[in-house]
Write a protein that holds these residues in place. Structure first.
Motif, mmCIF file in Angstrom:
data_model
loop_
_atom_site.group_PDB
_atom_site.id
_atom_site.type_symbol
_atom_site.label_atom_id
_atom_site.label_comp_id
_atom_site.label_asym_id
_atom_site.label_seq_id
_atom_site.Cartn_x
_atom_site.Cartn_y
_atom_site.Cartn_z
ATOM 1 N N SER A 12 10.551 -29.381 -19.812
ATOM 2 C CA SER A 12 11.754 -29.543 -18.991
ATOM 3 C C SER A 12 11.424 -29.196 -17.537
ATOM 4 C CB SER A 12 12.895 -28.661 -19.506
ATOM 5 O OG SER A 12 12.509 -27.300 -19.512
ATOM 6 N N PHE A 13 12.231 -29.725 -16.619
ATOM 7 C CA PHE A 13 11.989 -29.480 -15.197
ATOM 8 C C PHE A 13 13.099 -28.604 -14.632
ATOM 9 C CE2 PHE A 13 14.554 -33.311 -15.506
ATOM 10 C CZ PHE A 13 15.552 -33.090 -14.567
ATOM 11 N N GLU A 14 12.833 -28.007 -13.481
ATOM 12 C CA GLU A 14 13.816 -27.161 -12.803
ATOM 13 C C GLU A 14 14.555 -27.938 -11.705
ATOM 14 O OE1 GLU A 14 14.310 -23.850 -13.632
ATOM 15 O OE2 GLU A 14 12.785 -24.029 -15.196
ATOM 16 N N HIS A 15 13.787 -28.706 -10.904
ATOM 17 C CA HIS A 15 14.373 -29.460 -9.799
ATOM 18 C C HIS A 15 13.581 -30.746 -9.611
ATOM 19 C CE1 HIS A 15 16.757 -25.961 -8.570
ATOM 20 N NE2 HIS A 15 15.671 -25.256 -8.793
ATOM 21 N N ILE A 16 14.232 -31.752 -8.985
ATOM 22 C CA ILE A 16 13.545 -32.998 -8.654
ATOM 23 C C ILE A 16 13.866 -33.383 -7.204
ATOM 24 C CG2 ILE A 16 12.978 -35.336 -9.418
ATOM 25 C CD1 ILE A 16 14.317 -34.903 -11.978
ATOM 26 N N PRO A 17 13.247 -32.735 -6.230
ATOM 27 C CA PRO A 17 13.417 -33.187 -4.841
ATOM 28 C C PRO A 17 12.765 -34.564 -4.680
ATOM 29 C CG PRO A 17 12.335 -31.030 -4.967
ATOM 30 C CD PRO A 17 12.350 -31.590 -6.332
ATOM 31 N N SER A 18 13.356 -35.424 -3.849
ATOM 32 C CA SER A 18 12.792 -36.768 -3.727
ATOM 33 C C SER A 18 12.900 -37.285 -2.298
ATOM 34 C CB SER A 18 13.517 -37.729 -4.674
ATOM 35 O OG SER A 18 14.897 -37.830 -4.346
ATOM 36 N N ILE A 60 8.298 -27.540 -12.101
ATOM 37 C CA ILE A 60 8.226 -27.162 -13.512
ATOM 38 C C ILE A 60 7.668 -25.748 -13.641
ATOM 39 C CG2 ILE A 60 7.255 -27.774 -15.766
ATOM 40 C CD1 ILE A 60 6.871 -30.645 -14.626
ATOM 41 N N ALA A 61 8.275 -24.947 -14.502
ATOM 42 C CA ALA A 61 7.744 -23.605 -14.771
ATOM 43 C C ALA A 61 6.357 -23.733 -15.397
ATOM 44 C CB ALA A 61 8.679 -22.849 -15.705
ATOM 45 N N GLN A 62 5.411 -22.929 -14.906
ATOM 46 C CA GLN A 62 4.037 -23.038 -15.400
ATOM 47 C C GLN A 62 3.922 -22.726 -16.882
ATOM 48 O OE1 GLN A 62 2.000 -22.251 -11.065
ATOM 49 N NE2 GLN A 62 1.569 -20.757 -12.640
ATOM 50 N N SER A 63 4.817 -21.884 -17.388
ATOM 51 C CA SER A 63 4.812 -21.574 -18.822
ATOM 52 C C SER A 63 5.069 -22.830 -19.657
ATOM 53 C CB SER A 63 5.878 -20.515 -19.138
ATOM 54 O OG SER A 63 7.164 -20.947 -18.733
ATOM 55 N N GLN A 64 5.826 -23.790 -19.088
ATOM 56 C CA GLN A 64 6.111 -25.054 -19.783
ATOM 57 C C GLN A 64 4.874 -25.959 -19.844
ATOM 58 O OE1 GLN A 64 9.315 -26.948 -20.545
ATOM 59 N NE2 GLN A 64 10.280 -24.971 -20.812
ATOM 60 N N LEU A 65 4.013 -25.796 -18.854
ATOM 61 C CA LEU A 65 2.864 -26.697 -18.724
ATOM 62 C C LEU A 65 1.603 -26.184 -19.405
ATOM 63 C CD1 LEU A 65 3.288 -27.702 -14.977
ATOM 64 C CD2 LEU A 65 3.615 -29.188 -16.963
ATOM 65 N N ILE A 105 5.599 -17.781 6.970
ATOM 66 C CA ILE A 105 5.690 -18.251 5.582
ATOM 67 C C ILE A 105 5.941 -19.751 5.579
ATOM 68 C CG2 ILE A 105 7.003 -18.122 3.428
ATOM 69 C CD1 ILE A 105 7.654 -15.187 4.197
ATOM 70 N N ASN A 106 5.026 -20.496 4.959
ATOM 71 C CA ASN A 106 5.147 -21.945 4.881
ATOM 72 C C ASN A 106 6.060 -22.333 3.717
ATOM 73 O OD1 ASN A 106 4.447 -24.687 5.564
ATOM 74 N ND2 ASN A 106 3.232 -24.712 3.684
ATOM 75 N N VAL A 107 6.954 -23.275 3.958
ATOM 76 C CA VAL A 107 7.867 -23.773 2.920
ATOM 77 C C VAL A 107 7.288 -25.049 2.327
ATOM 78 C CG1 VAL A 107 10.181 -24.675 2.449
ATOM 79 C CG2 VAL A 107 9.885 -22.746 4.020
ATOM 80 N N THR A 108 7.070 -25.063 1.006
ATOM 81 C CA THR A 108 6.480 -26.231 0.339
ATOM 82 C C THR A 108 7.528 -27.144 -0.284
ATOM 83 O OG1 THR A 108 6.232 -24.986 -1.714
ATOM 84 C CG2 THR A 108 4.368 -24.965 -0.207
ATOM 85 N N MET A 109 8.754 -26.672 -0.410
ATOM 86 C CA MET A 109 9.811 -27.474 -1.022
ATOM 87 C C MET A 109 11.175 -26.972 -0.572
ATOM 88 S SD MET A 109 11.202 -27.543 -4.884
ATOM 89 C CE MET A 109 12.447 -26.369 -4.395
ATOM 90 N N ILE A 110 12.118 -27.893 -0.410
ATOM 91 C CA ILE A 110 13.501 -27.534 -0.082
ATOM 92 C C ILE A 110 14.421 -28.316 -1.013
ATOM 93 C CG2 ILE A 110 15.289 -27.470 1.692
ATOM 94 C CD1 ILE A 110 12.968 -27.817 3.763
ATOM 95 N N SER A 111 15.411 -27.635 -1.595
ATOM 96 C CA SER A 111 16.388 -28.320 -2.437
ATOM 97 C C SER A 111 17.760 -27.723 -2.169
ATOM 98 C CB SER A 111 16.027 -28.151 -3.928
ATOM 99 O OG SER A 111 17.014 -28.719 -4.753
#
Length: 439
Positions: free
Chosen positions: A328-334, A343-348, A403-409
């Motif tokens: 399962s995924f947490e977010h889908i920025p596009s 995706i949580a690393q535990s899922q992968l 602090i660099n931001v790698t994703m925004i949702s």
């Protein structure tokens, strides 16, 4: 107004006889506290064990044909000591004997785990001189093990409103065949909420070992401010991102009836705590945030494909790869030509290479980038709604700390902004955002 308060006390609030006495003082201090929901005894000190953990261990021993007597004796001694110190008139040895026999004969994990609440409820009812009501009589699950809201609502109202004062153990109910069924861990919060709605309470008090919600994790931010009021929606967002004071499912029953929840501290009962209030209440704190919380260890998979936006079914094919791998995924920025899967690393675990290969085959992307070890930081607040400059303030605070931001949702509800940063920057990011809004 029904003049009814439902009070739920957590495991730390009922860990030993000293805590029981605090609970008694609180319960009897207000005649409106008619229905009390106890958890199983929690830890008395850092190295101690929670009773529920020991009960699960007993069940695991039986399943593996390992003697469980030594573990059960620890449970016995806790309850025997409790009864002796409280001087209650209850034959706890008989109850313990019956439970031990049932576990030895292969009782279910749900039955076994629920006995901590059951025994604590019996003792507390005797101690307070309240009537004991076993939740198997009033809290029901259907044949599939899903909570039966309507049947439960009718049963709770019918049974409890005839009783002046009662103790109802948390965490469990019953299946249609009478077998015990538990909620997920922390489910006593849910029981308290169900009881509050069933008796149409004016207030649901949730007593624990903290004085309500804090604006940030005190392990990260030194002496964060207390949150006086928080809406159900804000609570859901913060709980999901790791602010665990209350079981996140506990809000649903009372939310429907607009019953406020008050998080209180058993060890500091005069503290105001935090009120969880109706979403429809107007925010009186425009321009501010309610809290900041987050979690580490996510991976972002970014898929790029030219003209992706006009290719029908493209995202569905990507998501079907996750579904086929039970991820399962947490977010889908596009973007126009990109879509990212958070995706949580535990899922992968052990699945990443296979998922990447299947995306290549099914979706034929121009490129796939993988960014592991990402932390998500959620900034939450009704006060952010339609307020100009909130995002700028967040990113300015992060920029000042390099602090660099790698994703925004940001959802369309506008009550939360989620940013992705490197795991190593997580704590600094939380502190920077908190400091920007707490002055």
């Amino acid at each position: 107004m029904n003049n009814i308060i439902v009070a739920k006390f957590g495991g730390s609030s009922l860990a030993d006889s000293n805590q029981f006495n605090k609970v008694k003082s609180i319960a009897l201090a207000n005649e409106k506290r008619r229905y009390i929901v106890p958890s199983a005894p929690g830890k008395r000190y850092k190295e101690d064990h929670k009773i529920t953990d020991l009960l699960y261990l007993c069940h695991a021993h039986v399943e593996q044909n390992i003697p469980f007597g030594d573990v059960f004796s620890v449970i016995e001694n806790r309850f025997l000591e409790l009864v002796e110190e409280l001087d209650v008139t209850i034959d706890i040895k008989e109850y313990l004997k019956e439970i031990k026999t049932n576990i030895a004969q292969g009782a279910s994990a749900d039955y076994t785990a629920s006995r901590g609440e059951y025994l604590n409820g019996l003792i507390l009812a005797n101690f307070l001189k309240y009537e004991f009501v076993d939740p198997v009589e009033i809290i029901f699950f259907n044949e599939k093990g899903i909570f039966d809201e309507e049947r439960t609502q009718r049963a709770v109202s019918k049974k409890l409103l005839k009783i002046d004062k009662a103790v109802i153990p948390g965490f469990y109910g019953s299946m249609p065949n009478g077998d015990v069924r538990t909620f997920s861990r922390g489910g006593s919060d849910v029981t308290g909420s169900i009881i509050a709605r069933g008796v149409n309470a004016d207030l649901y008090e949730n007593w624990t070992d903290v004085s309500g919600f804090l604006m940030a994790d005190p392990r990260i931010v030194e002496n964060p401010k207390n949150i006086k009021n928080i809406t159900y929606r804000e609570l859901r967002e913060l709980s999901y991102m790791g602010a665990t004071v209350l079981h996140e499912e506990a809000i649903f029953p009372v939310r429907k009836a607009s019953i406020p929840i008050n998080i209180k501290n058993t060890n500091s009962p005069d503290d105001e705590g935090t009120y969880i209030i109706n979403d429809l209440s107007p925010a009186s704190y425009a321009g501010s945030i309610t809290g900041v919380a987050g979690k580490k260890d996510f991976t972002i998979i970014t898929i790029e494909k030219s003209m992706m936006n006009i290719e029908q079914g493209y995202c569905r094919r990507i998501l079907s790869v996750l579904e086929d791998n039970n991820v399962s995924f947490e977010h889908i920025p596009s973007g126009v030509d990109t879509v990212s899967l958070v995706i949580a690393q535990s899922q992968l675990d052990g699945k990443l290479e296979r998922i990447l290969k299947e995306i290549e085959i099914k979706c034929k992307p121009d490129s796939i980038d993988v960014h592991p070890d990402i932390a998500l930081v959620a900034v939450v607040g009704i006060g952010m709604l339609r307020t100009i400059g909130i995002s700028a303030k967040i990113f300015e605070a992060l920029a000042k700390e390099d602090i660099n931001v790698t994703m925004i949702s940001q959802g369309s509800s506008e009550i939360n902004i989620i940013v992705g940063v490197e795991n190593s920057n997580f704590e600094n990011a939380v502190r920077a955002i908190y400091n920007a809004f707490s002055k």
